[in-house]
Design a protein around this motif. Structure first.
Motif, mmCIF file in Angstrom:
data_model
loop_
_atom_site.group_PDB
_atom_site.id
_atom_site.type_symbol
_atom_site.label_atom_id
_atom_site.label_comp_id
_atom_site.label_asym_id
_atom_site.label_seq_id
_atom_site.Cartn_x
_atom_site.Cartn_y
_atom_site.Cartn_z
ATOM 1 N N VAL A 4 0.840 -1.197 0.000
ATOM 2 C CA VAL A 4 0.000 0.000 0.000
ATOM 3 C C VAL A 4 0.876 1.248 0.000
ATOM 4 C CG1 VAL A 4 -1.860 1.242 1.156
ATOM 5 C CG2 VAL A 4 -1.735 -1.255 1.342
ATOM 6 N N LEU A 5 0.545 2.183 -0.870
ATOM 7 C CA LEU A 5 1.141 3.510 -0.877
ATOM 8 C C LEU A 5 0.089 4.503 -0.425
ATOM 9 C CD1 LEU A 5 3.272 5.687 -1.673
ATOM 10 C CD2 LEU A 5 2.290 5.620 -3.982
ATOM 11 N N LEU A 6 0.428 5.334 0.544
ATOM 12 C CA LEU A 6 -0.452 6.394 1.018
ATOM 13 C C LEU A 6 0.029 7.719 0.446
ATOM 14 C CD1 LEU A 6 -2.657 7.613 2.864
ATOM 15 C CD2 LEU A 6 -0.963 7.591 4.719
ATOM 16 N N ILE A 7 -0.841 8.418 -0.261
ATOM 17 C CA ILE A 7 -0.507 9.723 -0.821
ATOM 18 C C ILE A 7 -1.282 10.780 -0.048
ATOM 19 C CG2 ILE A 7 -0.499 11.173 -2.883
ATOM 20 C CD1 ILE A 7 -0.352 8.666 -4.579
ATOM 21 N N GLY A 8 -0.548 11.584 0.705
ATOM 22 C CA GLY A 8 -1.148 12.607 1.551
ATOM 23 C C GLY A 8 -0.920 12.280 3.018
ATOM 24 N N SER A 9 -0.269 13.203 3.727
ATOM 25 C CA SER A 9 0.033 12.962 5.139
ATOM 26 C C SER A 9 -0.411 14.155 5.979
ATOM 27 C CB SER A 9 1.526 12.692 5.340
ATOM 28 O OG SER A 9 1.774 12.221 6.644
ATOM 29 N N GLY A 10 -1.688 14.490 5.836
ATOM 30 C CA GLY A 10 -2.294 15.508 6.680
ATOM 31 C C GLY A 10 -3.087 14.843 7.788
ATOM 32 N N GLU A 11 -4.117 15.530 8.264
ATOM 33 C CA GLU A 11 -4.939 15.017 9.366
ATOM 34 C C GLU A 11 -5.575 13.671 9.014
ATOM 35 O OE1 GLU A 11 -9.127 16.235 11.605
ATOM 36 O OE2 GLU A 11 -8.027 17.735 10.463
ATOM 37 N N VAL A 12 -6.170 13.589 7.835
ATOM 38 C CA VAL A 12 -6.829 12.352 7.425
ATOM 39 C C VAL A 12 -5.806 11.292 7.026
ATOM 40 C CG1 VAL A 12 -8.418 11.329 5.750
ATOM 41 C CG2 VAL A 12 -8.929 13.554 6.758
ATOM 42 N N GLY A 13 -4.755 11.707 6.334
ATOM 43 C CA GLY A 13 -3.726 10.754 5.945
ATOM 44 C C GLY A 13 -3.106 10.065 7.144
ATOM 45 N N ALA A 14 -2.906 10.794 8.239
ATOM 46 C CA ALA A 14 -2.335 10.204 9.442
ATOM 47 C C ALA A 14 -3.242 9.115 10.010
ATOM 48 C CB ALA A 14 -2.087 11.286 10.483
ATOM 49 N N LYS A 15 -4.555 9.326 9.937
ATOM 50 C CA LYS A 15 -5.493 8.298 10.403
ATOM 51 C C LYS A 15 -5.396 7.048 9.532
ATOM 52 C CE LYS A 15 -8.813 11.579 12.337
ATOM 53 N NZ LYS A 15 -10.186 12.120 12.243
ATOM 54 N N HIS A 16 -5.264 7.264 8.219
ATOM 55 C CA HIS A 16 -5.084 6.121 7.326
ATOM 56 C C HIS A 16 -3.797 5.380 7.650
ATOM 57 C CE1 HIS A 16 -8.375 6.231 4.470
ATOM 58 N NE2 HIS A 16 -8.234 7.537 4.307
ATOM 59 N N ALA A 17 -2.713 6.120 7.875
ATOM 60 C CA ALA A 17 -1.420 5.478 8.140
ATOM 61 C C ALA A 17 -1.497 4.572 9.359
ATOM 62 C CB ALA A 17 -0.343 6.544 8.330
ATOM 63 N N GLU A 18 -2.082 5.068 10.424
ATOM 64 C CA GLU A 18 -2.200 4.255 11.641
ATOM 65 C C GLU A 18 -3.033 3.002 11.392
ATOM 66 O OE1 GLU A 18 -3.949 4.479 16.213
ATOM 67 O OE2 GLU A 18 -4.208 6.180 14.863
ATOM 68 N N ALA A 19 -4.169 3.179 10.704
ATOM 69 C CA ALA A 19 -5.052 2.042 10.467
ATOM 70 C C ALA A 19 -4.431 1.027 9.516
ATOM 71 C CB ALA A 19 -6.387 2.538 9.922
ATOM 72 N N LEU A 20 -3.716 1.521 8.499
ATOM 73 C CA LEU A 20 -3.080 0.607 7.549
ATOM 74 C C LEU A 20 -2.008 -0.233 8.236
ATOM 75 C CD1 LEU A 20 -2.814 3.061 4.536
ATOM 76 C CD2 LEU A 20 -4.100 0.906 4.534
ATOM 77 N N LEU A 21 -1.241 0.379 9.122
ATOM 78 C CA LEU A 21 -0.197 -0.356 9.835
ATOM 79 C C LEU A 21 -0.781 -1.468 10.702
ATOM 80 C CD1 LEU A 21 2.348 2.350 11.034
ATOM 81 C CD2 LEU A 21 2.735 0.563 9.343
ATOM 82 N N ARG A 22 -2.008 -1.286 11.141
ATOM 83 C CA ARG A 22 -2.628 -2.239 12.061
ATOM 84 C C ARG A 22 -3.641 -3.141 11.368
ATOM 85 N NH1 ARG A 22 -4.173 1.415 17.210
ATOM 86 N NH2 ARG A 22 -4.741 -0.638 18.045
ATOM 87 N N SER A 23 -3.580 -3.199 10.038
ATOM 88 C CA SER A 23 -4.518 -4.022 9.272
ATOM 89 C C SER A 23 -3.822 -5.257 8.732
ATOM 90 C CB SER A 23 -5.105 -3.210 8.098
ATOM 91 O OG SER A 23 -5.874 -2.130 8.576
ATOM 92 N N ASP A 24 -4.427 -6.417 8.941
ATOM 93 C CA ASP A 24 -3.874 -7.668 8.434
ATOM 94 C C ASP A 24 -3.897 -7.681 6.908
ATOM 95 O OD1 ASP A 24 -3.545 -8.543 11.027
ATOM 96 O OD2 ASP A 24 -5.470 -9.605 11.082
ATOM 97 N N GLY A 25 -2.871 -8.234 6.327
ATOM 98 C CA GLY A 25 -2.823 -8.408 4.886
ATOM 99 C C GLY A 25 -2.390 -7.183 4.111
ATOM 100 N N LEU A 26 -2.047 -6.103 4.810
ATOM 101 C CA LEU A 26 -1.630 -4.868 4.154
ATOM 102 C C LEU A 26 -0.261 -4.457 4.665
ATOM 103 C CD1 LEU A 26 -4.939 -2.778 4.299
ATOM 104 C CD2 LEU A 26 -4.083 -4.156 2.389
ATOM 105 N N ASN A 27 0.574 -3.965 3.757
ATOM 106 C CA ASN A 27 1.923 -3.510 4.107
ATOM 107 C C ASN A 27 2.097 -2.090 3.588
ATOM 108 O OD1 ASN A 27 4.632 -3.245 4.718
ATOM 109 N ND2 ASN A 27 5.325 -4.418 2.939
#
Length: 310
Positions: A4-27
């Protein structure tokens, strides 16, 4: 394991980053942002240019969490590279920009509150709705309105940025008929941005169904974002929560943001498959919501607030 590539690291992007790190099957392999408001998680590379991140990491999934001025172009570029793309709301402020494009088949929109209890079943059975009411009560202080959020042209209004979760759900359940009439009032009290502090609207559709909206971001009341559905048989369904997260269930046991985001990621399709939840929908389906929002703002009249500072 899907990269997974996350594009955007603002308020919402940070929430995605945390959730992606803690999701099974996603890197989470990288984050791309030329000026991140929030540093990426430790150990996750940060790239300045998203195009270089796309070519360098070859992600299977791309999550686009950028301002609406660039989100659509970024999403389409990522899809052309073969990735499955999840793009954050509102994607664009211009409904016409969602005219079909070949790469759109790989681009999906989803709102994490729509993964709340009972929503999948509600969308599957699609009861006959004659009236839908969307209510948003929250507070956004001056610090929120900075940079691109200051201007309507780059951020849109309350309906684009905050109330779109409830609007998209309500419009997904109402028949897809044209708007027959629309009235709206906008209140600009604090004048911290070109966006309004409150908007109220009533849209009547060609088949007689009605959508009402009361959305305010200047309130000290307890936060809530809810949808009330009036069914043809006289029943009412209440989708409740600070941000719809209780769904049709008990507010005291509503899932948290992390759980909802993880459910959203699990529902993303892989190559050759369909989304695993009706709340993951193709980009083209967002156009109706944006058209209704656009009509409301074009109709809206400003309301003077007596005794407020200019």
């Amino acid at each position: 394991m899907r990269r997974v590539l996350l594009i955007g690291s603002g308020e919402v992007g940070a929430k995605h980053a945390e959730a992606l790190l803690r999701s099974d099957g996603l890197n989470l392999v990288a984050v791309a942002d030329p000026a991140p408001a929030v540093a990426p998680p430790a150990g996750v590379p940060l790239l300045e240019r998203w195009a270089e991140a796309l070519s360098g990491f070859g992600p299977d999934v791309v999550v686009v969490a950028t301002p609406p001025g660039i989100a659509l172009g970024v999403a389409r570029s990522a899809a052309r590279g073969g990735a499955t793309v999840l793009v954050e709301k509102p994607v664009t402020l211009d409904p016409a920009a969602l005219a079909p494009s070949a790469e759109d088949a790989r681009i999906f929109v989803a709102f994490q509150p729509h993964f709340a209890p009972g929503i999948a079943e509600l969308l599957a059975r699609r009861p006959a709705v004659r009236r839908a009411e969307v209510t948003l009560v929250c507070r956004r202080d001056r610090a929120y309105y900075r940079g691109w959020r200051t201007r309507y042209a780059t951020a849109g209004g309350v309906l684009h940025q905050q109330a779109i979760h409830g609007l998209a759900l309500a419009l997904g359940l109402l028949p897809a008929t044209p708007i027959a009439s629309c009235t709206a009032d906008v209140h600009r009290v604090r004048r911290w941005a070109e966006s309004e502090d409150r908007i109220t609207a009533t849209a009547t559709f060609a088949d007689g169904t009605v959508l009402t909206v009361d959305a305010r971001v200047d309130s000290h009341e307890e936060r809530r974002h809810e949808v009330t559905l009036h069914l043809d048989d006289g029943q009412r369904l209440h989708i409740r929560g600070r941000n719809l997260e209780a769904g049709l269930g008990d507010p005291s046991s509503a899932p948290g943001d992390l759980e909802l985001r993880q459910a959203m990621y699990r529902a993303l399709p892989s190559d050759g498959t369909s989304p695993a939840h009706p709340s993951v929908f193709p980009l083209s389906k967002l156009r109706r919501t944006l058209e209704v929002i656009d009509r409301v703002y074009r109709t809206a009249r400003p309301v003077s607030e007596a005794g407020t500072a200019a």
